[in-house]
Design an enzyme around this catalytic site. Structure first.
Site, PDB file in Angstrom:
ATOM      1  N   HIS A  57     127.826  39.244 187.533  1.00 42.75           N
ATOM      2  CA  HIS A  57     127.569  39.412 186.187  1.00 42.75           C
ATOM      3  C   HIS A  57     126.086  39.258 185.928  1.00 42.75           C
ATOM      4  CE1 HIS A  57     126.049  35.097 185.498  1.00 42.75           C
ATOM      5  NE2 HIS A  57     127.043  35.149 186.641  1.00 42.75           N
ATOM      6  N   ASP A  58     125.742  40.217 184.582  1.00 43.09           N
ATOM      7  CA  ASP A  58     124.594  40.438 184.170  1.00 43.09           C
ATOM      8  C   ASP A  58     123.473  40.861 184.928  1.00 43.09           C
ATOM      9  OD1 ASP A  58     125.608  39.001 181.636  1.00 43.09           O
ATOM     10  OD2 ASP A  58     125.878  37.254 182.853  1.00 43.09           O
TER      11      ASP A  58
END
Ligand SMILES: CC(=O)SCCNC(=O)CCNC(=O)[C@H](O)C(C)(C)COP(=O)(O)OP(=O)(O)OC[C@H]1O[C@@H](n2cnc3c(N)ncnc32)[C@H](O)[C@@H]1OP(=O)(O)O
Length: 213
Positions: free
Chosen positions: A141-142
């Site tokens: 994620h991210d």
């Protein structure tokens, strides 16, 4: 059916053909700067820029053709430059997502990215143009991945990692959360990265240490 040409006639070309569902895509031609045999018995290969120009000149169909740069390794800037040049010749980059890759709904994928079998692009990831996410690699994620980056087979990037343009992450490497891998850096096969890597730095080992800058 979409028509595609590949620039680069070795292993990455074979991988890309396998990633393109043959019912949806037709590879018309392969181009390479070296005089090598075609990777596919049923697809002709042409030599270099001159080969591409004469192939384009001989075309009679006015159907849109997309281009894919089949160059892996750590030559990410070459991949992006070729992608731009092919665009200038009228062929937009094809983004390849293997049918068995996972791509989160909110991930942003740059033009000409190549996301290969069993890889995972998780929530809120941003991939630049011409990125390769190789077989079974995961990008959590991210993460923000710059243009021309190559994440090698089985490499794992934890959450919130930033990888700058043209960096290369070797097969099976692991990058801990929140780190930055600098522009054109190389992370060796199997490395475990626990601190930021500077631009152009080459690191390897567990924990990863600098081999050179
Ligand atoms: C589908 C596909 O195939 S995609 C392609 C994926 N390719 C890869 O993942 C390859 C990644 N490349 C590597 O890991 C390379 O070994 C590199 C870039 C880290 C280093 O390459 P080179 O600069 O040529 O280094 P070289 O082989 O000369 O080794 C230098 C030293 O680092 C060590 N070393 C090299 N690679 C590694 C590594 N991955 N892990 C630990 N040590 C390493 C060598 O043992 C050597 O140590 P020594 O000086 O004590 O003898």
């Amino acid at each position: 059916m979409r028509d595609v040409i590949l620039w680069g006639g070795t292993g990455q070309a074979r991988v890309l053909r396998e990633a393109l569902p043959c019912a949806d895509f037709r590879i018309l031609a392969v181009f390479d700067n070296r005089p090598i045999p075609s990777p596919f018995p049923d697809v002709p290969i042409y030599l270099g820029e001159e080969g591409l120009r004469s192939w384009l000149a001989a075309r009679t169909e006015a159907i849109e053709v997309r281009a894919c740069v089949a160059i892996g390794g750590h030559r990410g800037s070459d991949r992006v430059l070729l992608q731009e040049w092919l665009q200038q010749q009228g062929m937009q980059p094809l983004t390849v997502i293997h049918p068995r890759a996972f791509v989160a709904a909110d991930a942003e994928i740059g033009d000409g990215a190549q996301i290969l079998a069993m890889s995972a692009i998780c929530a809120n990831v941003k991939l630049g143009r011409g990125v390769i996410v190789n077989t079974s690699a995961s990008i959590d994620h991210d993460c923000v991945i710059g243009e021309g980056v190559h994440v090698g087979p089985g490499a794992n990037l934890a959450g919130e990692v930033r990888v700058e343009d043209y960096a290369f992450i070797g097969v099976g490497a692991v990058v801990s959360p929140g780190l930055k891998i600098g522009r054109s850096a190389i992370v060796g096969a199997g490395a475990v990265v626990i601190r930021d890597v500077a631009a152009d730095e080459v690191v390897a080992g567990n924990p990863a240490r600098s081999l050179r800058r």
